[in-house]
Design an enzyme around this catalytic site. Structure first.
Site, PDB file in Angstrom:
ATOM      1  N   ILE A   9      60.331  12.345 -22.769  1.00 58.13           N
ATOM      2  CA  ILE A   9      59.664  11.460 -21.617  1.00 58.13           C
ATOM      3  C   ILE A   9      58.541  12.021 -21.002  1.00 58.13           C
ATOM      4  O   ILE A   9      57.414  11.489 -20.682  1.00 58.13           O
ATOM      5  CB  ILE A   9      60.520  11.420 -20.403  1.00 58.13           C
ATOM      6  N   THR A  10      58.102  13.524 -21.271  1.00 62.76           N
ATOM      7  CA  THR A  10      57.183  14.145 -20.640  1.00 62.76           C
ATOM      8  C   THR A  10      55.682  14.212 -21.836  1.00 62.76           C
ATOM      9  O   THR A  10      54.859  14.918 -21.236  1.00 62.76           O
ATOM     10  CB  THR A  10      57.316  15.887 -20.453  1.00 62.76           C
ATOM     11  N   ASP A  56      68.782  18.815 -23.552  1.00 64.22           N
ATOM     12  CA  ASP A  56      67.869  19.484 -24.840  1.00 64.22           C
ATOM     13  C   ASP A  56      68.272  18.974 -25.885  1.00 64.22           C
ATOM     14  O   ASP A  56      69.440  18.877 -25.905  1.00 64.22           O
ATOM     15  CB  ASP A  56      68.046  21.091 -24.611  1.00 64.22           C
ATOM     16  N   LEU A  57      67.650  18.452 -26.985  1.00 67.56           N
ATOM     17  CA  LEU A  57      68.106  17.952 -28.200  1.00 67.56           C
ATOM     18  C   LEU A  57      68.990  19.079 -29.120  1.00 67.56           C
ATOM     19  O   LEU A  57      69.579  18.595 -29.808  1.00 67.56           O
ATOM     20  CB  LEU A  57      66.678  17.491 -29.104  1.00 67.56           C
ATOM     21  N   SER A 127      57.367  10.205 -38.897  1.00 65.67           N
ATOM     22  CA  SER A 127      55.706  10.550 -38.903  1.00 65.67           C
ATOM     23  C   SER A 127      55.009  10.548 -40.231  1.00 65.67           C
ATOM     24  O   SER A 127      55.883  10.548 -41.211  1.00 65.67           O
ATOM     25  CB  SER A 127      55.637  11.822 -38.780  1.00 65.67           C
ATOM     26  N   GLU A 129      53.297  12.485 -41.386  1.00 64.94           N
ATOM     27  CA  GLU A 129      53.255  13.866 -42.209  1.00 64.94           C
ATOM     28  C   GLU A 129      54.392  13.845 -43.117  1.00 64.94           C
ATOM     29  O   GLU A 129      54.361  14.905 -43.925  1.00 64.94           O
ATOM     30  CB  GLU A 129      53.646  14.754 -40.961  1.00 64.94           C
ATOM     31  N   TYR A 151      57.283  20.954 -39.953  1.00 61.77           N
ATOM     32  CA  TYR A 151      57.220  19.838 -39.168  1.00 61.77           C
ATOM     33  C   TYR A 151      57.697  18.817 -40.077  1.00 61.77           C
ATOM     34  O   TYR A 151      58.582  17.860 -39.830  1.00 61.77           O
ATOM     35  CB  TYR A 151      55.967  19.650 -38.437  1.00 61.77           C
TER      36      TYR A 151
HETATM   37  P1  NAP Z   1      54.639  15.232 -27.457  1.00 62.00           P
HETATM   38  O1  NAP Z   1      53.411  14.779 -26.563  1.00 62.00           O
HETATM   39  O2  NAP Z   1      54.161  16.723 -28.114  1.00 62.00           O
HETATM   40  O3  NAP Z   1      55.779  15.135 -26.689  1.00 62.00           O
HETATM   41  C1  NAP Z   1      56.952  15.923 -27.233  1.00 62.00           C
HETATM   42  C2  NAP Z   1      58.008  15.620 -26.328  1.00 62.00           C
HETATM   43  O4  NAP Z   1      59.240  16.236 -26.863  1.00 62.00           O
HETATM   44  C3  NAP Z   1      57.775  16.350 -25.163  1.00 62.00           C
HETATM   45  O5  NAP Z   1      58.364  15.732 -23.882  1.00 62.00           O
HETATM   46  C4  NAP Z   1      58.612  17.668 -25.094  1.00 62.00           C
HETATM   47  O6  NAP Z   1      59.167  18.201 -23.822  1.00 62.00           O
HETATM   48  C5  NAP Z   1      59.684  17.185 -25.859  1.00 62.00           C
HETATM   49  N1  NAP Z   1      60.531  18.145 -26.502  1.00 62.00           N
HETATM   50  C6  NAP Z   1      60.285  19.507 -27.088  1.00 62.00           C
HETATM   51  N2  NAP Z   1      61.231  20.108 -27.487  1.00 62.00           N
HETATM   52  C7  NAP Z   1      62.367  19.438 -26.945  1.00 62.00           C
HETATM   53  C8  NAP Z   1      63.819  19.660 -27.024  1.00 62.00           C
HETATM   54  N3  NAP Z   1      64.406  21.089 -27.280  1.00 62.00           N
HETATM   55  N4  NAP Z   1      64.582  19.088 -26.492  1.00 62.00           N
HETATM   56  C9  NAP Z   1      64.214  17.728 -25.806  1.00 62.00           C
HETATM   57  N5  NAP Z   1      62.658  17.506 -25.645  1.00 62.00           N
HETATM   58  C10 NAP Z   1      61.956  18.243 -26.317  1.00 62.00           C
HETATM   59  O7  NAP Z   1      54.573  14.243 -28.811  1.00 62.00           O
HETATM   60  P2  NAP Z   1      53.847  12.647 -28.831  1.00 62.00           P
HETATM   61  O8  NAP Z   1      52.518  12.608 -29.361  1.00 62.00           O
HETATM   62  O9  NAP Z   1      54.340  12.161 -27.465  1.00 62.00           O
HETATM   63  O10 NAP Z   1      55.001  12.170 -29.832  1.00 62.00           O
HETATM   64  C11 NAP Z   1      56.471  11.528 -29.730  1.00 62.00           C
HETATM   65  C12 NAP Z   1      57.063  11.629 -30.898  1.00 62.00           C
HETATM   66  O11 NAP Z   1      56.560  10.937 -32.215  1.00 62.00           O
HETATM   67  C13 NAP Z   1      57.473  13.022 -31.424  1.00 62.00           C
HETATM   68  O12 NAP Z   1      58.482  13.084 -32.060  1.00 62.00           O
HETATM   69  C14 NAP Z   1      56.211  13.385 -32.743  1.00 62.00           C
HETATM   70  O13 NAP Z   1      56.866  14.295 -33.402  1.00 62.00           O
HETATM   71  C15 NAP Z   1      56.179  11.957 -33.070  1.00 62.00           C
HETATM   72  N6  NAP Z   1      55.058  11.639 -33.766  1.00 62.00           N
HETATM   73  C16 NAP Z   1      53.804  11.613 -33.150  1.00 62.00           C
HETATM   74  C17 NAP Z   1      52.572  11.106 -33.723  1.00 62.00           C
HETATM   75  C18 NAP Z   1      51.426  11.129 -32.753  1.00 62.00           C
HETATM   76  O14 NAP Z   1      50.483  11.011 -33.675  1.00 62.00           O
HETATM   77  N7  NAP Z   1      51.432  11.315 -31.628  1.00 62.00           N
HETATM   78  C19 NAP Z   1      52.952  10.619 -34.809  1.00 62.00           C
HETATM   79  C20 NAP Z   1      54.145  10.607 -35.507  1.00 62.00           C
HETATM   80  C21 NAP Z   1      55.080  10.836 -34.905  1.00 62.00           C
HETATM   81  P3  NAP Z   1      58.492  19.377 -23.017  1.00 62.00           P
HETATM   82  O15 NAP Z   1      57.760  18.766 -22.041  1.00 62.00           O
HETATM   83  O16 NAP Z   1      59.762  20.030 -22.422  1.00 62.00           O
HETATM   84  O17 NAP Z   1      57.734  20.186 -23.933  1.00 62.00           O
HETATM   85  O1  F7E Z   2      45.253  17.597 -36.866  1.00 61.10           O
HETATM   86  C1  F7E Z   2      42.677  19.210 -38.736  1.00 61.10           C
HETATM   87  C2  F7E Z   2      43.815  19.511 -39.058  1.00 61.10           C
HETATM   88  O2  F7E Z   2      46.763  18.676 -35.230  1.00 61.10           O
HETATM   89  C3  F7E Z   2      44.671  16.676 -37.615  1.00 61.10           C
HETATM   90  C4  F7E Z   2      50.830  15.194 -34.480  1.00 61.10           C
HETATM   91  O3  F7E Z   2      50.933  14.285 -33.645  1.00 61.10           O
HETATM   92  O4  F7E Z   2      49.851  13.448 -36.223  1.00 61.10           O
HETATM   93  C5  F7E Z   2      49.761  14.985 -35.531  1.00 61.10           C
HETATM   94  O5  F7E Z   2      49.664  15.931 -36.687  1.00 61.10           O
HETATM   95  C6  F7E Z   2      43.644  17.239 -38.818  1.00 61.10           C
HETATM   96  C7  F7E Z   2      44.585  18.136 -39.518  1.00 61.10           C
HETATM   97  O6  F7E Z   2      47.253  16.455 -35.939  1.00 61.10           O
HETATM   98  C8  F7E Z   2      41.305  21.630 -36.256  1.00 61.10           C
HETATM   99  O7  F7E Z   2      43.706  20.620 -40.070  1.00 61.10           O
HETATM  100  C9  F7E Z   2      40.610  20.687 -38.095  1.00 61.10           C
HETATM  101  O8  F7E Z   2      44.029  17.980 -40.676  1.00 61.10           O
HETATM  102  O9  F7E Z   2      45.536  16.819 -34.566  1.00 61.10           O
HETATM  103  P1  F7E Z   2      46.176  17.215 -35.558  1.00 61.10           P
HETATM  104  P2  F7E Z   2      48.095  16.247 -37.490  1.00 61.10           P
HETATM  105  O10 F7E Z   2      48.459  17.619 -37.839  1.00 61.10           O
HETATM  106  O11 F7E Z   2      47.799  15.311 -38.086  1.00 61.10           O
HETATM  107  C10 F7E Z   2      51.059  13.524 -36.961  1.00 61.10           C
HETATM  108  C11 F7E Z   2      51.208  11.997 -37.491  1.00 61.10           C
HETATM  109  C12 F7E Z   2      52.202  13.996 -36.366  1.00 61.10           C
HETATM  110  O12 F7E Z   2      53.312  13.482 -36.521  1.00 61.10           O
HETATM  111  C13 F7E Z   2      52.265  15.109 -35.480  1.00 61.10           C
HETATM  112  O13 F7E Z   2      53.329  15.484 -34.742  1.00 61.10           O
HETATM  113  O14 F7E Z   2      42.740  17.935 -38.064  1.00 61.10           O
HETATM  114  N1  F7E Z   2      41.845  20.118 -37.715  1.00 61.10           N
HETATM  115  N2  F7E Z   2      40.094  21.483 -37.074  1.00 61.10           N
HETATM  116  C14 F7E Z   2      42.387  20.634 -36.741  1.00 61.10           C
HETATM  117  N3  F7E Z   2      43.543  20.320 -35.995  1.00 61.10           N
HETATM  118  C15 F7E Z   2      43.722  21.033 -35.052  1.00 61.10           C
HETATM  119  N4  F7E Z   2      44.739  20.866 -34.137  1.00 61.10           N
HETATM  120  N5  F7E Z   2      42.994  21.785 -34.363  1.00 61.10           N
HETATM  121  C16 F7E Z   2      41.719  22.192 -34.856  1.00 61.10           C
HETATM  122  O15 F7E Z   2      40.881  22.962 -34.441  1.00 61.10           O
END
Ligand code: NAP
Ligand code: F7E
Length: 327
Positions: A9-10, A56-57, A127, A129, A151
């Protein structure tokens, strides 16, 4: 009034989803972890009507308690360690939270609704990923998974476990294979927000450069506010399923820099960008682009915000936050 429980939620998506569900008249509950979580105040400010449950998960009994106390119709599992780069440094912890945490919650939901499988609808945040070293372009629901990070491997486990619970127990369980989605609420560690914050600071004379890793990586970037609608739509279907959610466009980190710096009138960003191998990953996902045809046809979902609009929105929000001293 339907009731929903959101883990994570956060986080970025948790906050947008809570806003969406509250606007639809849901009674929204959130799982929050840790003693004195610093983001608790943010949740209270942005979505004060959400009722929080400690948990916590990795702690099964806390999940059982949160389900008993909220008794939801829908569970959205957004909680995860979500930063890919960090997952190499904490592979076991990432596996416990992002991987096994999904099983803990699925099993808690199954036991909670044992009288009527399918009564509680389940969403898993899978994801792009998982596609990692891509085996097909664009990527769709049937593309072979080849994760490239702890991840990604953990997400594959959660994805298959969600399918397995659907097939084994008749649960209404869906997996949203979401490609990168961003917003002004994105964590500072992710590349889009890192760039838009730096651009704001550079344009206001508070910094002169940003240090990045691989500028050639390409991602399919969309707006988080659009993507949480797809999550909700999945749980409104008669049966659970798997859906790719993406824009269908791919852009490089260089394109991101062009747009973000261009928005503040800096056409040549090269003097402001340094590269450091520290930000490169042991194994990179070079290029992602999703085919969201199934989501379009079955859910009637399509993205509204374009990539240039997204970058502009994020730079403007960071300019405002920097001027106001909020960041
Ligand atoms: P985020 O901003 O990093 O949020 C992650 C959340 O997970 C936070 O609320 C965090 O809470 C909570 N969390 C971490 N460890 C936990 C634990 N042990 N038990 C319960 N909660 C825990 O991620 P988001 O971008 O909102 O993404 C939401 C979900 O979608 C994630 O599962 C992520 O992997 C997935 N996802 C994201 C993207 C993207 O591009 N954003 C794409 C594909 C999938 P705390 O405040 O306690 O740290
Ligand atoms: O990196 C490149 C890095 O960390 C994107 C998460 O929400 O989306 C996210 O994962 C790209 C990568 O996101 C920097 O190498 C270059 O190729 O923003 P990112 P991510 O790794 O794609 C997926 C779908 C999720 O599920 C994940 O939870 O950018 N890159 N220079 C960099 N990335 C970061 N973070 N920092 C750099 O300085």
């Amino acid at each position: 009034m339907p009731t929903a429980l959101i883990t994570g939620i956060t986080g970025q998506d948790g906050l947008y989803l809570a806003e969406l569900l509250l606007a639809k008249g849901y009674d929204v509950h959130g799982l929050i972890r840790g003693q004195n979580n610093p983001r608790r105040d943010l949740v209270a400010d942005l979505v004060p009507d959400v009722r929080l449950h400690n948990g916590d998960l990795t702690d099964m009994s806390s999940l059982i308690r949160a389900l008993r106390d909220s008794d939801p119709d829908e569970v959205y599992n957004l909680g995860a360690i979500s930063y890919v780069a960090y997952s190499w440094e904490n592979a076991a912890l990432t596996t416990d939270v992002t991987g096994k945490g999904v099983l803990n919650l699925l099993e808690a939901v199954r036991l909670h609704a044992a009288d009527e499988p399918g009564r509680v609808r389940f969403y898993q945040a899978s994801s792009s990923e998982m596609f990692g070293k891509v085996q097909e372009t664009p990527q769709r629901e049937t593309t072979l998974l080849w994760p490239r990070s702890p991840y990604g491997v953990s997400k594959v486990f959660g994805h298959h476990m969600t399918i397995n619970y659907r097939e084994s127990y008749g649960m209404h369980a869906s997996s949203g294979i979401l490609f990168n989605h961003e917003s002004p609420r994105r964590g500072h560690e992710f590349v889009t927000r890192k760039v838009t914050r730096a651009v704001a600071r550079i344009s206001l004379g508070l910094a002169d450069h940003v240090t990045l890793g691989n500028l050639d990586a390409r991602r399919d970037w969309g707006f988080a506010g659009d993507y949480v609608e797809a999550m909700w739509l999945m749980l409104q279907q008669p049966e659970g399923g798997d859906f790719v959610v993406a824009t269908g466009e791919t852009h490089s980190v260089r394109d991101l820099l062009d747009l973000a710096f261009g928005h503040v009138g800096i056409d040549d960003w090269t003097p402001h960008v340094r590269q450091d191998p520290r930000y490169r990953r042991p194994a990179e996902v070079d290029e992602l682009v999703g085919d969201a045809s199934k989501a379009r046809e079955v859910l009637g979902w399509k993205p509204k915000v374009t990539f240039p609009e997204l970058v502009t929105m994020m730079v403007d929000a960071d300019l405002e936050a920097t001027r106001q001293g909020w960041t």
